[in-house]
Design a protein around this motif. Structure first.
Motif, PDB file in Angstrom:
ATOM      1  N   ASP A 197       3.749   0.775   2.767  1.00  0.00           N
ATOM      2  CA  ASP A 197       3.482  -0.295   3.730  1.00  0.00           C
ATOM      3  C   ASP A 197       3.484  -1.643   3.016  1.00  0.00           C
ATOM      4  O   ASP A 197       2.875  -1.795   1.944  1.00  0.00           O
ATOM      5  CB  ASP A 197       2.124  -0.099   4.405  1.00  0.00           C
ATOM      6  CG  ASP A 197       2.151   1.029   5.426  1.00  0.00           C
ATOM      7  OD1 ASP A 197       3.244   1.353   5.921  1.00  0.00           O
ATOM      8  OD2 ASP A 197       1.083   1.589   5.714  1.00  0.00           O
ATOM      9  N   LYS A 212       0.853  -1.186   0.000  1.00  0.00           N
ATOM     10  CA  LYS A 212       0.000   0.000   0.000  1.00  0.00           C
ATOM     11  C   LYS A 212       0.891   1.238   0.000  1.00  0.00           C
ATOM     12  O   LYS A 212       1.701   1.425   0.912  1.00  0.00           O
ATOM     13  CB  LYS A 212      -0.927   0.008   1.215  1.00  0.00           C
ATOM     14  CG  LYS A 212      -1.965   1.129   1.176  1.00  0.00           C
ATOM     15  CD  LYS A 212      -2.981   0.981   2.293  1.00  0.00           C
ATOM     16  CE  LYS A 212      -4.030   2.087   2.265  1.00  0.00           C
ATOM     17  NZ  LYS A 212      -4.795   2.118   1.001  1.00  0.00           N
ATOM     18  N   ILE A 213       0.729   2.070  -1.019  1.00  0.00           N
ATOM     19  CA  ILE A 213       1.534   3.280  -1.183  1.00  0.00           C
ATOM     20  C   ILE A 213       0.613   4.486  -1.077  1.00  0.00           C
ATOM     21  O   ILE A 213      -0.450   4.522  -1.720  1.00  0.00           O
ATOM     22  CB  ILE A 213       2.236   3.261  -2.562  1.00  0.00           C
ATOM     23  CG1 ILE A 213       3.227   2.093  -2.613  1.00  0.00           C
ATOM     24  CG2 ILE A 213       2.956   4.576  -2.844  1.00  0.00           C
ATOM     25  CD1 ILE A 213       3.706   1.772  -3.992  1.00  0.00           C
ATOM     26  N   ASN A 214       1.028   5.452  -0.279  1.00  0.00           N
ATOM     27  CA  ASN A 214       0.197   6.640  -0.091  1.00  0.00           C
ATOM     28  C   ASN A 214       1.056   7.905  -0.093  1.00  0.00           C
ATOM     29  O   ASN A 214       2.049   7.988   0.631  1.00  0.00           O
ATOM     30  CB  ASN A 214      -0.572   6.544   1.233  1.00  0.00           C
ATOM     31  CG  ASN A 214      -1.568   7.676   1.401  1.00  0.00           C
ATOM     32  OD1 ASN A 214      -2.419   7.906   0.538  1.00  0.00           O
ATOM     33  ND2 ASN A 214      -1.467   8.392   2.502  1.00  0.00           N
ATOM     34  N   ASP A 215       0.675   8.867  -0.931  1.00  0.00           N
ATOM     35  CA  ASP A 215       1.306  10.182  -0.990  1.00  0.00           C
ATOM     36  C   ASP A 215       2.831  10.069  -1.116  1.00  0.00           C
ATOM     37  O   ASP A 215       3.589  10.731  -0.396  1.00  0.00           O
ATOM     38  CB  ASP A 215       0.940  11.003   0.249  1.00  0.00           C
ATOM     39  CG  ASP A 215       1.258  12.493   0.078  1.00  0.00           C
ATOM     40  OD1 ASP A 215       1.216  12.988  -1.064  1.00  0.00           O
ATOM     41  OD2 ASP A 215       1.562  13.144   1.099  1.00  0.00           O
ATOM     42  N   SER A 266      -0.197   7.340  -5.105  1.00  0.00           N
ATOM     43  CA  SER A 266      -0.926   6.446  -4.200  1.00  0.00           C
ATOM     44  C   SER A 266      -1.553   5.303  -5.001  1.00  0.00           C
ATOM     45  O   SER A 266      -2.223   5.555  -6.001  1.00  0.00           O
ATOM     46  CB  SER A 266      -2.033   7.200  -3.445  1.00  0.00           C
ATOM     47  OG  SER A 266      -1.510   8.244  -2.652  1.00  0.00           O
ATOM     48  N   GLY A 300       6.628   9.941   2.314  1.00  0.00           N
ATOM     49  CA  GLY A 300       5.274   9.418   2.170  1.00  0.00           C
ATOM     50  C   GLY A 300       5.166   8.108   2.910  1.00  0.00           C
ATOM     51  O   GLY A 300       5.880   7.861   3.893  1.00  0.00           O
ATOM     52  N   THR A 301       4.299   7.223   2.433  1.00  0.00           N
ATOM     53  CA  THR A 301       4.082   5.943   3.113  1.00  0.00           C
ATOM     54  C   THR A 301       4.177   4.787   2.117  1.00  0.00           C
ATOM     55  O   THR A 301       3.513   4.804   1.086  1.00  0.00           O
ATOM     56  CB  THR A 301       2.690   5.899   3.784  1.00  0.00           C
ATOM     57  OG1 THR A 301       2.577   7.002   4.674  1.00  0.00           O
ATOM     58  CG2 THR A 301       2.501   4.611   4.563  1.00  0.00           C
ATOM     59  N   ASP A 320      -2.273   0.550  -4.583  1.00  0.00           N
ATOM     60  CA  ASP A 320      -1.975  -0.665  -3.826  1.00  0.00           C
ATOM     61  C   ASP A 320      -1.904  -1.853  -4.773  1.00  0.00           C
ATOM     62  O   ASP A 320      -2.350  -1.787  -5.919  1.00  0.00           O
ATOM     63  CB  ASP A 320      -3.024  -0.915  -2.736  1.00  0.00           C
ATOM     64  CG  ASP A 320      -4.427  -1.078  -3.296  1.00  0.00           C
ATOM     65  OD1 ASP A 320      -4.664  -2.083  -3.996  1.00  0.00           O
ATOM     66  OD2 ASP A 320      -5.288  -0.207  -3.056  1.00  0.00           O
ATOM     67  N   HIS A 356       5.736  -0.605   7.837  1.00  0.00           N
ATOM     68  CA  HIS A 356       6.238   0.568   7.124  1.00  0.00           C
ATOM     69  C   HIS A 356       7.667   0.285   6.665  1.00  0.00           C
ATOM     70  O   HIS A 356       8.543   0.004   7.493  1.00  0.00           O
ATOM     71  CB  HIS A 356       6.203   1.792   8.053  1.00  0.00           C
ATOM     72  CG  HIS A 356       6.560   3.074   7.371  1.00  0.00           C
ATOM     73  ND1 HIS A 356       5.868   3.559   6.276  1.00  0.00           N
ATOM     74  CD2 HIS A 356       7.550   3.972   7.609  1.00  0.00           C
ATOM     75  CE1 HIS A 356       6.406   4.703   5.890  1.00  0.00           C
ATOM     76  NE2 HIS A 356       7.433   4.972   6.674  1.00  0.00           N
TER      77      HIS A 356
END
Length: 231
Positions: free
Chosen positions: A58, A3-6, A21, A55-56, A23, A63
């Motif tokens: 996961d 999961k990738i965000n920002d 962003s 960013g993120t 997934d 993380h």
């Protein structure tokens, strides 16, 4: 799963990714499409800890942004770069051996699996990898990554420069991975293979995701294809 965000990424002062962003779910093939320079390869490198990023990211609830590439690989993400990066003075068998995680015990992939998928590699088992054709080297790189028993494999331009028959073979190979529960993030320019084998498609432009949908939805969206994919 992934999961990738920002996600933002940088090469020095150059800001390449702008809030990406998306997934990838278990057992899914996701195609990441776009023209050269759109940010696709940088996205892969950011996931693998190879470029400065924020960013993120996961992976299975953990993380991983900021971890070393080898740590990420040991957590179950395989990466096949566009450059292939085989060891040219080592044989096919030795290259595959280097791909194993630890002793290789407990892995769902064996040398026999690799040679069954690509009989040509069996024929070249004791040949130095550097003298093989581009298509053979691509097969070898894919198989070497699999020997590390990844749950997700990120493949950057696997069909670049390959003959049409080898492109078909690569497509079949990726579908076999899916059948055995391995997820795939496929970075491609060729729409044909991406639309044929993927479950979902993402289109990148100027470092951002500009489209997300099924292959059929992308086929139907002439505006997106014309603006972001066609040369």
């Amino acid at each position: 799963m992934l999961k990738i965000n920002d996600l933002h990424a940088y090469y020095g002062k150059s800001h390449v990714l702008h809030g990406v962003s998306f997934d990838v779910q278990p057992g899914e093939i996701v195609a990441l499409l776009g023209r050269n320079g759109s940010g696709r390869s940088t996205t892969a490198k950011a996931i693998m800890g190879m470029v400065d990023a924020s960013g993120t990211v996961d992976w299975e609830g953990r993380h991983i942004l900021g971890r070393k590439p080898y740590e990420i690989a040991h957590m179950g993400i395989g990466y096949v770069p566009e450059s292939r990066d085989i060891f040219p003075r080592l044989t096919v068998h030795q290259n595959l051996l280097l791909g194993q995680k630890g002793s290789g015990k407990g892995s769902q992939w064996s040398f026999d699996d690799m040679y069954a998928m690509f009989p040509r590699l069996k024929e070249r088992e004791h040949t130095e990898a550097g003298v093989m054709s581009g298509g053979e080297q691509q097969m070898l790189t894919l198989c070497r990554t699999l020997m590390g028993d990844p749950k997700l494999i990120i493949i950057d331009e696997p069909t670049e420069g390959l003959a049409p028959k080898i492109v078909e073979l690569v497509g079949e190979y990726l579908q076999r991975l899916k059948e055995r529960g391995v997820s795939v993030l496929l970075i491609e320019q060729k729409l044909t293979i991406a639309l044929t084998i993927s479950d979902r498609t993402l289109v990148m432009g100027h470092g951002s995701i500009v489209f997300e949908g099924t292959p059929d939805e992308l086929r139907a969206d002439k505006t997106v294809r014309k603006e972001w994919l066609e040369v």
